[in-house]
Design an enzyme around this catalytic site. Structure first.
Site, PDB file in Angstrom:
ATOM      1  N   LYS A  93      15.365 -35.697  43.046  1.00  0.00           N
ATOM      2  CA  LYS A  93      14.231 -36.163  43.569  1.00  0.00           C
ATOM      3  C   LYS A  93      13.789 -35.957  44.969  1.00  0.00           C
ATOM      4  O   LYS A  93      14.731 -35.852  45.826  1.00  0.00           O
ATOM      5  CB  LYS A  93      14.257 -37.942  43.471  1.00  0.00           C
ATOM      6  N   THR A 124      15.828 -46.778  42.356  1.00  0.00           N
ATOM      7  CA  THR A 124      16.241 -47.525  43.796  1.00  0.00           C
ATOM      8  C   THR A 124      17.587 -47.766  43.774  1.00  0.00           C
ATOM      9  O   THR A 124      18.020 -48.924  44.109  1.00  0.00           O
ATOM     10  CB  THR A 124      15.291 -48.609  44.068  1.00  0.00           C
ATOM     11  N   ARG A 146      14.169 -53.096  42.288  1.00  0.00           N
ATOM     12  CA  ARG A 146      13.683 -53.809  43.499  1.00  0.00           C
ATOM     13  C   ARG A 146      13.538 -55.464  43.205  1.00  0.00           C
ATOM     14  O   ARG A 146      12.889 -56.112  44.141  1.00  0.00           O
ATOM     15  CB  ARG A 146      12.501 -53.269  43.986  1.00  0.00           C
ATOM     16  N   GLU A 152      10.775 -44.775  35.256  1.00  0.00           N
ATOM     17  CA  GLU A 152      11.956 -45.136  36.358  1.00  0.00           C
ATOM     18  C   GLU A 152      11.549 -46.431  36.696  1.00  0.00           C
ATOM     19  O   GLU A 152      10.712 -46.949  37.255  1.00  0.00           O
ATOM     20  CB  GLU A 152      11.962 -44.120  37.649  1.00  0.00           C
TER      21      GLU A 152
HETATM   22  C1  3PG Z   1       9.518 -44.406  44.656  1.00  0.00           C
HETATM   23  O1  3PG Z   1      10.286 -45.421  44.614  1.00  0.00           O
HETATM   24  O2  3PG Z   1       9.777 -43.471  44.189  1.00  0.00           O
HETATM   25  C2  3PG Z   1       8.107 -44.946  45.525  1.00  0.00           C
HETATM   26  O3  3PG Z   1       8.049 -46.245  45.985  1.00  0.00           O
HETATM   27  C3  3PG Z   1       7.068 -44.332  44.532  1.00  0.00           C
HETATM   28  O4  3PG Z   1       6.162 -44.062  45.452  1.00  0.00           O
HETATM   29  P1  3PG Z   1       4.548 -44.359  45.554  1.00  0.00           P
HETATM   30  O5  3PG Z   1       4.589 -45.758  45.180  1.00  0.00           O
HETATM   31  O6  3PG Z   1       4.094 -43.708  46.719  1.00  0.00           O
HETATM   32  O7  3PG Z   1       4.217 -43.743  44.305  1.00  0.00           O
END
Ligand code: 3PG
Length: 208
Positions: free
Chosen positions: A129, A69, A45, A41
């Site tokens: 999710k 995102t 960002r 994924e």
């Molecule tokens: C996401 O966008 O899914 C999260 O930022 C990932 O979360 P983590 O950095 O706590 O693994």
């Protein structure tokens, strides 16, 4: 549109990857694949995220490549045009979900409450999710959702580590977890691809 159930069964862990420098995109994807993780994924960002998506799509075809995102319909379109094979959003609005469901790729919408789960399920999706998994309630929260809503499968993401992933993976309504721990920023900036491959290998081992 397509349900994302198959996406949830590629790997026990979906690495959530953020790339600043597009030159790192292909080596990161190859390192993950070397470690046995064939799904990403890639978050939208960074300004260069679409460039990185295109590079991975073109040069690492054995990776199932998703864009994460996704906040707006325009980002969904741009990600698919750049080669994203599935879309992940941290949460959903009716407008975003409407649009994503017109696209020809699996969609993994983010949910955090029972009402959101029900609203997304009403649209015909049963893969979601769960974000942000740790702060929103962790494994016990997901286990509780599984009682009234047993037919939805989740990819919990947010605050999960190699150590806590098994607590989620043992739940009947969890098919995989997501996390950024496989691609630490320091390792990417240092171009330490062997560290990323080692982290991927450990994560792939969570599948048994
Ligand atoms: C996401 O966008 O899914 C999260 O930022 C990932 O979360 P983590 O950095 O706590 O693994």
């Amino acid at each position: 549109m397509a349900d994302a159930t198959n996406v949830l069964h590629v790997s026990p862990v979906i690495p959530v990857v953020t790339i600043e420098d597009p030159q790192h995109a292909v080596p990161v994807a190859r390192a993950l694949a070397d470690g046995g993780i064939r799904i990403i994924e890639l978050t939208l960002r960074t300004d260069s995220a679409l460039t990185s998506l295109k590079l991975i799509a073109n040069e690492v075809p054995d990776i199932l490549l998703g864009a994460g995102t996704i906040l707006t319909p325009g980002q969904a379109d741009a990600a698919v045009a750049a080669g994203a094979q599935f879309l992940v959003s941290p949460g959903v609005t009716p407008a975003l979900l409407d649009h994503m469901l017109t696209l020809d790729v699996p969609v993994l919408p983010g949910v955090a409450t029972v009402g959101e789960v029900m609203a997304v399920a009403e649209r015909g999706l049963d893969a979601m999710k769960f974000f942000p998994a740790g702060p929103a309630g962790g494994p016990s929260y997901l286990a509780a959702i599984g009682a009234p809503v047993p037919n939805v499968q989740f990819c919990p993401t947010g605050g999960i580590s190699l150590a806590t992933a098994p607590d989620y993976l043992k739940l009947p309504n969890v098919s995989c977890v997501g996390g950024s721990w496989l691609t630490p920023r320091g390792a990417v900036e240092a171009e330490d691809w062997s560290q990323i491959a080692a982290l991927a290998r450990e994560a792939a081992g969570l599948g048994g």
